[in-house]
Design an enzyme around this catalytic site. Structure first.
Site, PDB file in Angstrom:
ATOM      1  N   GLY A   1     -36.245 -18.619  23.988  1.00 47.88           N
ATOM      2  CA  GLY A   1     -34.857 -18.307  24.285  1.00 47.88           C
ATOM      3  C   GLY A   1     -34.002 -19.558  24.262  1.00 47.88           C
ATOM      4  N   GLY A   2     -32.763 -19.438  24.755  1.00 45.53           N
ATOM      5  CA  GLY A   2     -31.846 -20.556  24.723  1.00 45.53           C
ATOM      6  C   GLY A   2     -32.159 -21.655  25.712  1.00 45.53           C
ATOM      7  N   GLY A   4     -35.411 -22.558  26.652  1.00 41.82           N
ATOM      8  CA  GLY A   4     -36.685 -23.231  26.417  1.00 41.82           C
ATOM      9  C   GLY A   4     -37.544 -22.479  25.430  1.00 41.82           C
ATOM     10  N   VAL A   6     -42.003 -21.310  24.656  1.00 42.97           N
ATOM     11  CA  VAL A   6     -43.369 -21.221  25.155  1.00 42.97           C
ATOM     12  C   VAL A   6     -44.331 -21.588  24.029  1.00 42.97           C
ATOM     13  CG1 VAL A   6     -45.147 -19.736  26.175  1.00 42.97           C
ATOM     14  CG2 VAL A   6     -42.739 -19.443  26.833  1.00 42.97           C
ATOM     15  N   LYS A  21     -44.719 -23.366  29.166  1.00 49.01           N
ATOM     16  CA  LYS A  21     -43.323 -22.946  29.135  1.00 49.01           C
ATOM     17  C   LYS A  21     -42.455 -24.174  29.354  1.00 49.01           C
ATOM     18  CE  LYS A  21     -40.208 -19.508  31.201  1.00 49.01           C
ATOM     19  NZ  LYS A  21     -40.133 -18.387  32.182  1.00 49.01           N
ATOM     20  N   ASP A 115     -37.121  -8.655  37.750  1.00 49.83           N
ATOM     21  CA  ASP A 115     -37.097  -8.472  36.294  1.00 49.83           C
ATOM     22  C   ASP A 115     -38.390  -7.824  35.810  1.00 49.83           C
ATOM     23  OD1 ASP A 115     -35.783  -8.553  33.880  1.00 49.83           O
ATOM     24  OD2 ASP A 115     -36.452 -10.577  33.372  1.00 49.83           O
TER      25      ASP A 115
END
Length: 343
Positions: A1-2, A4, A6, A21, A115
């Site tokens: 994603g923006g 970081g 993995v 990560k 989440d």
């Protein structure tokens, strides 16, 4: 994603694969984002549970901070649903039981995940479900949280699985995670999401949809399912958290009994008394064994045990006798904490 990336890495010292990560350096300079990243590692690092992805270490480097964690080889539930559409009842119950086991451990630490969604449910080599990504989890400051307690009012989460109170900024508790778990179970059993919202829905659109729309009753959508299972799912999806079951332990027991995992057959309404069954005591004994699998019985679990026993026509004194027999058979010490007022 923006924020970081993995990586899959080879730990050459120990000889195992790990997942790393990495939080990009520019975001490490953002105090709140960095605090969330550190808190994610701290939370998962304290939760040593077979249904939660293990975190081995948190490291700081010029290139950015990184969390070193267990590499899970079995894929995730999102991909599984994308390929299968819907899952059989027994597999769905198995997955959600694992999720609820993990959530129980998190909630006992004071953690609210916030989440829970298919992409964050990973599968181990034996098919066991593991909860991942505590990146937006809430941990109270008195339990070691690095963010203000006002963080619990933040509108965070994923539109398809977020609880109404979460998007309204009214604060979250363990029932918020139960709502998301119910949304996952609804999707696994029906092949449809409980709420049909575009992935790019704004916060306002989500709030409006959750406020106006209710999921189609699962029993109507999938009449072949045991009615008790559909009732458990819809209870978890109640709009008002006061109308949901209170704990992951309670939800797990209700689901397993409804699906016949404990009793060997599905029962009727979760809270409606039924006539005594000729095999009621073996059913209660099975439930006690399930609740004592970790060696202890939480108050909420005992309350649910008494309710199930009452439904089956078994008195509380007899429940105590059966529990004593189970504890002796499992070599678990007896307890004087058996009397809980449920009136």
């Amino acid at each position: 994603g923006g924020f970081g990336v993995v990586y899959l890495a080879d730990d050459q010292h120990i000889g195992r694969d790990t997942a790393i990560k990495l939080l990009f350096a520019k975001w490490s300079e953002n105090e709140q984002i960095d605090a969330r990243f550190v808190q994610e590692a701290r939370i998962a690092g304290q939760l040593e549970h077979p249904n939660i992805v293990i975190v081995y270490d948190l490291q700081r480097h010029p290139e950015g901070s990184c969390i070193i964690m267990e590499y899970i080889r079995g894929g995730n539930l999102c991909d599984c649903l994308r390929m299968a559409g819907r899952l059989p009842l027994d597999r769905s119950v198995s997955i959600v039981t694992d999720i609820l086991h993990g959530l129980q451990a998190a909630h006992e630490l004071g953690v609210i995940h916030r989440d829970i969604k298919p992409a964050n449910i990973l599968f181990g080599v034996r098919g066991e479900a593991k909860i991942s990504d505590f990146g937006i989890a809430h941990l109270p400051s008195d339990r070691g949280g690095l963010l203000s307690d006002e963080d619990r009012h933040q509108r965070l989460g994923s539109p398809y699985y977020v609880a109404p109170e979460q998007w309204r900024g009214r604060g979250v508790d363990q029932r918020t995670d139960l709502y998301a778990t119910g949304a996952i179970l609804y999707e696994m059993l029906s092949g449809q999401r409980a709420h049909r919202l575009p992935d790019n829905s704004s916060a306002l659109e989500v709030v409006k949809a959750l406020g106006k729309n209710r999921p189609q009753p699962l029993g109507e959508l999938c009449p072949e399912l045991p009615a008790a299972v559909a009732e458990v799912v819809m209870n978890l999806l109640a709009r008002d958290p006061e109308d949901r079951m209170e704990t992951a332990a309670q939800a797990r027991l209700a689901l397993e009994v409804a699906a016949g995992v404990v009793a060997g057959q599905a029962t009727g309404d979760l809270h409606t008394a039924t006539s005594p069954s000729t095999d009621a005591e073996p059913k209660i004994t099975d439930i006690i064994r399930l609740l004592l699998i970790d060696g202890v019985m939480a108050p909420a679990e005992r309350i649910e045990l008494y309710r199930r026993a009452e439904d089956l026509g078994v008195g509380r004194e007899r429940v105590h006798q059966l529990e004593l027999q189970v504890r002796q058979a499992m070599n678990i010490p007896t307890t004087d904490n058996a009397d809980v007022d449920i009136d």
